[in-house]
Design an enzyme around this catalytic site. Structure first.
Site, PDB file in Angstrom:
ATOM      1  CB  SER A 692       6.626  -5.773  -7.562  1.00 12.35           C
ATOM      2  OG  SER A 692       7.225  -5.213  -7.400  1.00 12.35           O
ATOM      3  CE  LYS A 735       5.554  -1.349  -6.703  1.00 14.44           C
ATOM      4  NZ  LYS A 735       4.731  -2.396  -7.484  1.00 14.44           N
TER       5      LYS A 735
END
Length: 795
Positions: A692, A735
């Site tokens: 990611s 996140k």
């Protein structure tokens, strides 16, 4: 004994002495005895006696366990004693040597400051001299002396000088007191002798107790002789067993093993109908074997332990499920905020159970996966309460031996059942809720794989006949509700994960933490710290100050600790005289907890070669800075920061993409062979991996080669391809919350994650954030860089 020590003469009549209660010993006149004294009031009585004439009144307590005896707790008759010696010893205790002088009767007892003082009627005892004794008296005296000889011959340990002294005594009263001091009798019996003032009667009682002791010693000697005759050439262990057997025969207790067998048989009859057929046969066989074995043999002990385990298991016991859906929802809402998916799943489970009463309902194993402190373990307790079932938690963290799950074979020394059977026994029912905590932290070793052992436990098709190696009898686990918890799903073995229904629990937002603190944590913690609800009031700003400045977590565990720290410091202020009520403000929080530990992590000004990425770890979401720099070299790529293989490959892919599009971004293609590129992710001690960070690495590299700064108020996440496409990633809610905690309100996300984000992210969080959903790196660079790079020809 007065000849051995110089002691004062005590006159008869009413006298006042410091009083010291004795726990389990009676002091007789002429008796010399050391005493260990530890109670404060007793030590003070000794000190007061030593200040005056060293005389103290010693009297027996009725109950030796009473620490601070009152007047009704001590006998009336005691002894005036003389303190011969006082020696302080460790632990603030003293050792005293005392000699009994004369009997006395308490007339009045008073507590003076810190010790007892008694008004004592000192008894002038009139003994019977030899010239006044009857034939019966002389015969009794002679019998007592002969009995002393008999005691010595039977092995009684008496100081030789004391035996000589007893032989010289001719007066019944003194003889009775001297002999009583060496008898093995109860303190209440010794007190009975002390309270007998008539010397004749006293000696008769002593003689009776003397004969009792001789009788016991004779029985003991006879038992020893019987056992010795049977022993022959056997070892000492066999000799001791024979002694025990002889004792049982003497006391008529030889039927102990019979009673034990009857008890096991009774327990077996109660559970027999619920046990499988092979289990019934195994228990019957072991009970018969136990009957034939010697009760003290090692094998008998092994069989007893096994029978205790097997017959104590709840073969027939189960609790009735509570199918009240409204009550279940109330309990879940009471104990946990949000977590709607989990609550709905539990309500669905209850609904299915209610509709299939009397039928076999499909078994489901739930697995809660999420960061620490979000309520996974406590959720299990609430589920058990909502269902009306027993709850047992098994901690699996660090277990590396499959025998911990499946049990040890009975052939091993110290063998025990595994944790599953232990949990069933602890619950006391065959249908509890069992929580397998931290299932992602199971370890593998040379002793086997505990995760593989759990496959049988968690498989609905197999656990109907789960066989623990120690028990050796199949036990039906199909009625048990298993709930597993972990921080990460990727570390749970795939076959195990396949048997579970995975429910992801995400971290809490700032607003959710504020609500949880106000509605759950603070109301619970205030009374635990000795305050009433009216005395303490936290402002919302104060709670937010704690959340932002003193915690950095996905859950609320550390938030609870910091609130407790505030309350502890307020408690100190209260005890120092400060008056309430106490209003907790941000300023007071900073004063009590000190300098905030956490500050916003983002950089304020745009920087070249630095991009803000987002990571998801087992403790929640975090922001991470990707730093890139270049130096003269030959085109190599250096990666540091404890990066995993996947992250290294993402960096290589990002660099390859930038090289392939160099001219489009105004970069001289030849520069790549003339420089080395170094990519670093700070906090090098923390391992990092995953795809990611690809978007952030590509942005940092493009900024490095174009000298265009990257906006530091934008965070990003997403996997990239060599073609520049942005692929979806996981953990997006955590996140985004991490970016919000760092005061970054603009986030770049993969477009394919849009539906997931819109569903999972609370509306009040979405309103404060600007979310950019992108399909390729071109869109990322337009948002993240302060200006767009120009193609080489235009530049």
């Amino acid at each position: 004994m007065n000849e051995l020590f110089q002691t004062p003469q005590v006159e008869a009549g009413i006298k006042e002495y410091p009083l010291m209660p004795l726990r389990d010993i009676v002091i007789f006149p002429t008796m010399v005895q050391p005493l260990f004294v530890g109670r404060r009031f007793s030590i003070r009585a000794i000190e007061e006696a030593n200040k005056k004439d060293k005389l103290i009144f010693l009297v027996l307590q009725k109950d030796k366990d009473v620490e601070e005896p009152k007047e009704e707790d001590i006998y009336k008759v005691g002894v005036v004693a003389y303190i011969l010696r006082t020696v302080p010893i460790e632990d603030a205790r003293v050792k005293v040597l005392v000699q009994g002088l004369k009997r006395g009767v308490i007339k009045k007892l008073e507590w003076k400051e810190d010790h007892y003082v008694a008004q004592v009627d000192v008894i002038e005892e009139r003994d019977i001299p030899p010239e006044s004794q009857t034939i019966e008296d002389k015969a009794l005296i002679k019998a007592v002396k002969e009995s002393i000889d008999k005691l010595v011959s039977l092995g009684k340990q008496i100081i030789p000088d004391l035996v000589v002294l007893i032989k010289e005594l001719e007066e019944p009263g003194k003889l009775a007191d001297m002999v009583a001091s060496i008898l093995d009798i109860k303190s209440s019996q010794a007190q009975e002798i002390l309270e007998t003032f008539d010397p004749r009667e006293r000696l008769k009682k002593v003689y009776k107790f003397l004969q009792d002791e001789i009788g016991l010693l004779e029985v003991k000697q006879r038992i020893s002789e019987i056992a010795r005759e049977r022993m022959e050439k056997e070892q000492r262990e066999y000799y001791l067993r024979q002694q025990l057997k002889a004792i049982q025969e003497e006391l008529g207790e030889a039927g102990g093993i019979k009673a034990e067998i009857e008890e096991y048989t009774k327990k077996f009859e109660e559970v027999k109908e619920c046990m499988p057929e092979e289990g019934v046969k195994e228990v019957e066989k072991n009970i018969k074997r136990l009957e034939r074995l010697h009760p003290e043999s090692a094998e008998a002990g092994v069989i007893r332990t096994w029978l205790d385990w097997v017959l104590d298991l709840p073969w027939c016991t189960r609790t009735e499920d509570n199918y009240d859906l409204e009550r279940a929802r109330e309990i879940l809402d009471r104990d946990h905020y949000d977590l709607e998916k989990v609550k709905d799943r539990i309500i669905e489970y209850l609904a299915i159970r209610k509709l299939t009463q009397g039928k076999e309902a499909p078994t489901q194993i739930l697995a809660f996966v999420g960061p620490p402190g979000v309520g996974k373990t406590s959720l299990g307790r609430s589920i058990a309460e909502a269902l009306g079932r027993k709850f047992v938690r098994i901690a699996l963290g660090g277990i590396r031996d499959e025998a911990e799950i499946r049990g040890h074979r009975r052939t091993y020394v110290g063998a025990m059942p595994g944790r599953i059977i232990q949990a069933i026994k602890q619950a006391g029912t065959k249908n509890p809720v069992i929580m397998l905590d931290e299932i992602d932290k199971l370890a593998i070793s040379f002793q086997g794989d505990p995760a593989a052992a759990l496959l049988e436990v968690l498989d609905p098709e197999q656990n109907k006949k789960f066989t623990d190696l120690y028990i050796g009898i199949p036990f039906d686990l199909s009625e048990v509700i298993f709930i597993c918890t972990g921080n990460r799903a990727d570390t749970i073995p795939t076959p195990l994960l396949d048997r579970m229904e995975l429910i992801m629990l995400s971290g809490y937002s700032e607003e959710e933490k504020l609500f949880i603190a106000k509605k759950h944590l603070i109301p619970k913690l205030i009374p635990l710290h000795g305050f009433s609800p009216e005395e303490i009031e936290f402002t919302d700003e104060a709670i937010l100050e704690i959340i932002r400045g003193y915690t950095r977590e996905a859950g609320v565990r550390n938030l609870q600790r910091q609130i407790s720290a505030v309350l502890r410091k307020i408690a100190v202020k209260k005890l120092q005289g400060e008056k309430g009520p106490f209003n907790i403000t941000p300023e007071l929080v900073r004063k009590l907890l000190g300098v905030p530990r956490y500050r916003p992590e983002r950089e304020k000004k745009p920087l070249v070669g630095v991009a803000t990425g987002l990571a998801w770890t087992e403790v929640g979401g975090e922001i991470m800075f990707i730093e890139a720099t270049k130096m003269k070299g030959k085109g190599s790529l250096v990666l540091t920061g404890s990066l995993g293989d996947i992250m290294k490959e993402s960096a290589q892919a990002a660099l390859s993409y930038i090289r392939s599009k160099a001219e489009d971004y105004g970069i001289d293609p030849d520069i790549f062979s003339q420089v080395d590129v170094h990519v670093h992710v700070p906090e090098g001690a923390v391992p990092k991996d995953g795809p990611s960070a690809g978007v952030a690495i590509a942005t940092a590299l493009l900024s490095l080669f174009t000298d265009i700064p990257v906006r530091m108020d934008v965070a990003m996440t997403g996997e990239i391809t060599l073609r520049g496409r942005v692929l979806p990633v996981g953990g997006l809610k955590e996140k985004i919350l991490a970016a919000k905690r760092a005061e970054i309100y603009e986030v770049i996300l993969p477009a394919k994650n849009k539906d997931e984000v819109m569903e999972e992210l609370p509306e009040y969080v979405r309103e404060k954030m600007t979310l950019h959903f992108v399909d390729n790196l071109e869109e990322v660079f337009k948002i993240a860089l302060v200006r767009e790079p120009k193609p080489l020809k235009e530049a």
